[in-house]
Design a protein around this motif. Structure first.
Motif, mmCIF file in Angstrom:
data_model
loop_
_atom_site.group_PDB
_atom_site.id
_atom_site.type_symbol
_atom_site.label_atom_id
_atom_site.label_comp_id
_atom_site.label_asym_id
_atom_site.label_seq_id
_atom_site.Cartn_x
_atom_site.Cartn_y
_atom_site.Cartn_z
ATOM 1 N N CYS A 41 37.125 43.729 43.268
ATOM 2 C CA CYS A 41 36.477 43.227 44.496
ATOM 3 C C CYS A 41 35.694 44.326 45.216
ATOM 4 O O CYS A 41 35.061 44.066 46.237
ATOM 5 N N CYS A 43 47.296 45.748 42.280
ATOM 6 C CA CYS A 43 47.147 44.883 43.456
ATOM 7 C C CYS A 43 47.634 43.481 43.099
ATOM 8 O O CYS A 43 47.325 42.963 42.028
ATOM 9 N N ASN A 71 43.220 38.439 40.018
ATOM 10 C CA ASN A 71 42.621 39.506 39.221
ATOM 11 C C ASN A 71 43.649 40.596 38.901
ATOM 12 O O ASN A 71 43.531 41.292 37.890
ATOM 13 N N ASN A 72 44.650 40.748 39.803
ATOM 14 C CA ASN A 72 45.747 41.692 39.562
ATOM 15 C C ASN A 72 45.265 43.054 39.058
ATOM 16 O O ASN A 72 45.784 43.583 38.060
ATOM 17 N N CYS A 73 44.282 43.623 39.734
ATOM 18 C CA CYS A 73 43.663 44.877 39.275
ATOM 19 C C CYS A 73 44.695 45.984 39.070
ATOM 20 O O CYS A 73 45.519 46.242 39.955
ATOM 21 N N CYS A 115 45.303 38.942 44.613
ATOM 22 C CA CYS A 115 44.639 37.808 43.960
ATOM 23 C C CYS A 115 44.907 37.839 42.466
ATOM 24 O O CYS A 115 45.404 38.841 41.949
ATOM 25 N N SER A 142 38.568 48.818 42.688
ATOM 26 C CA SER A 142 38.974 47.490 42.212
ATOM 27 C C SER A 142 37.793 46.578 41.881
ATOM 28 O O SER A 142 36.643 46.862 42.232
HETATM 29 S S1 SF4 Z 1 40.133 41.863 43.111
HETATM 30 FE FE1 SF4 Z 1 40.711 42.926 45.010
HETATM 31 S S2 SF4 Z 1 42.177 41.517 46.000
HETATM 32 FE FE2 SF4 Z 1 42.007 40.892 43.837
HETATM 33 S S3 SF4 Z 1 43.658 41.969 42.762
HETATM 34 FE FE3 SF4 Z 1 41.800 43.237 42.575
HETATM 35 S S4 SF4 Z 1 41.994 44.643 44.339
HETATM 36 FE FE4 SF4 Z 1 43.372 42.963 44.752
#
Ligand code: SF4
Length: 423
Positions: free
Chosen positions: A97, A80, A85-87, A83, A95
């Motif tokens: 979040c 992702c 965090n780039n999960c 944001c 993820s």
């Molecule tokens: S925390 Fe959520 S929005 Fe942020 S990179 Fe991970 S999946 Fe995406």
């Protein structure tokens, strides 16, 4: 607005290619090894926690699942890019979040059209003091958040999965005008509110704006994006209430439909930002500068002063200096009073003297519009003074505007322009 949406550098492409090879090989641990070696810094995720079977089918059927925007496919893994965090998620993972999952190599959000909270709020409550004063915002939130703030006042929703706040079994409840006075707990759990519903409800309640708030709209990006776009097409304005931890490309894409934002600046020390919020100060400063450069979004900065974490006068002085230098003297700042909450319930409320000191520092540094929130007993906590003639031109009693001495955005007494969006 999908994998192709992200122009990436050659160096990034090599990184992703390596991570993708690991994903194609089905090696979760190899992904983490490569990730760490390349310092890709993805957020901590929940392995194997994606919904399956009947639950997944029901969420799909409800329309509460949507393919993510701004992500990369790395073989069967996904990353992702909404944001910082780039999960990176291997199939079946959830993820950081809590809102996104990898199902068979595709990234989906589970936080779509399923708000766990909605309310009509005055814009002053966001808080936004220089944006359509006295107007209301139809405010919505889903579960999940990109941060883990120790002091979160909405932790029951921000630190929950969407499935913990909503129920996809039984009959769907669809909210459309005319809006009833109240909803039962069960109706709220089964409520679907699609982007077009949000806009029509906001209009029926005479709200000129929709606010994406309570948790963080970055965590329900796709729902926010589609609703903002639909609202813009229907002449309803959009307000983000956010921690500001968002990738620049995702912000610029969403930002074309956004009118105003409240951005938290939770302190001015990198270590404290990580310890208190699991965030990065530099990221937030970069986003504030991007918003300033974009120029199409009115935004105000909020600094919650927490005893022992963010109450150091030297730090506040450096922060205010940065704001003046990078965003100019006209950017409003709100110093907000901390009350004991969540994992910081052992701390005392912020002493009023510290809040007043912060206001004095900000004014001395050159900021023209300085407010104190959550402290109704402080004199002039919510008063706007004309920076030229120094008369009180807007007075507020908590969230109610009690005096508005402006003529078309100018001070009624000396005709100086007051920064903001007034009509
Ligand atoms: S925390 Fe959520 S929005 Fe942020 S990179 Fe991970 S999946 Fe995406």
């Amino acid at each position: 607005m999908s994998t192709n949406h992200n122009g990436i550098s050659r160096r990034e492409a090599i990184k992703y290619c390596l991570a993708g090879m690991a994903g194609a090989a089905g090696g979760g641990s190899l992904v983490w090894l490569i990730r760490d070696a390349l310092r890709m810094n993805p957020g901590e995720v929940f392995p194997g926690d994606a919904p399956t079977g009947e639950l997944w089918r029901l969420w799909h059927e409800r329309g509460w699942v949507k393919e993510g925007y701004h992500y990369l496919k790395l073989g069967r893994n996904v990353q992702c890019k909404v944001c910082p965090n780039n999960c990176i998620l291997t199939p079946g993972d959830r993820s950081h979040c809590r809102n996104k999952v990898n199902k068979d190599g595709t990234l989906y959000t589970l936080a779509y059209a399923n708000p766990c909270s909605f309310h009509v709020d005055p814009v002053e409550k966001k808080p936004l003091f220089h944006y359509l004063p006295g107007s209301t915002a139809f405010s919505i939130a889903t579960a999940g958040c990109v941060f883990r703030c120790l002091n979160c006042q909405n932790w029951e929703i921000s630190q929950s999965k969407p499935e913990e706040t909503k129920d996809a079994t039984g009959a769907e409840y669809r909210l459309r005008p005319p809006v009833p006075e109240t909803l039962s707990y069960q109706e709220m759990k089964r409520l679907s509110l699609f982007p077009e519903d949000v806009v029509s409800v906001a209009k029926s309640l005479s709200c000129p704006s929709i606010a994406y708030t309570y948790s963080d709209p970055v965590a329900f990006y796709e729902y926010t994006y589609d609703t903002c776009k639909h609202a813009r097409e229907n002449k309803v304005k959009n307000i983000l209430v956010t921690c500001g931890s968002i990738d620049e490309r995702a912000l610029r894409d969403l930002g074309q439909y956004v009118d105003a934002a409240h951005v938290d600046l939770k302190g001015f020390d990198e270590n404290t930002y990580w310890k208190l919020n699991t965030g990065s100060l530099q990221t937030i400063l970069d986003i504030l500068k991007t918003l300033h450069r974009m120029g199409n979004i009115w935004f105000e900065v909020i600094n919650l002063i927490i005893p022992t974490y963010s109450d150091n006068p030297e730090m506040i002085k450096r922060m205010c200096g940065w704001l003046v230098e990078n965003l100019g003297p006209d950017r409003p700042i709100h110093f907000s009073r901390f009350h004991p909450l969540y994992k910081l319930s052992h701390l005392p409320p912020t002493p009023v003297a510290i809040l007043e000191k912060a206001r004095e520092i900000a004014r001395m540094t050159g900021l023209r519009y300085v407010y104190i929130g959550n402290a109704p007993d402080v004199a002039d906590a919510g008063t706007t003074f004309c920076p030229n003639c120094h008369r009180a031109i807007i007075e507020r009693d908590i969230f109610a505007v009690t005096r508005l001495d402006l003529d078309a955005g100018r001070c009624k007494y000396c005709q100086s322009t007051i920064a903001g969006v007034w009509s």
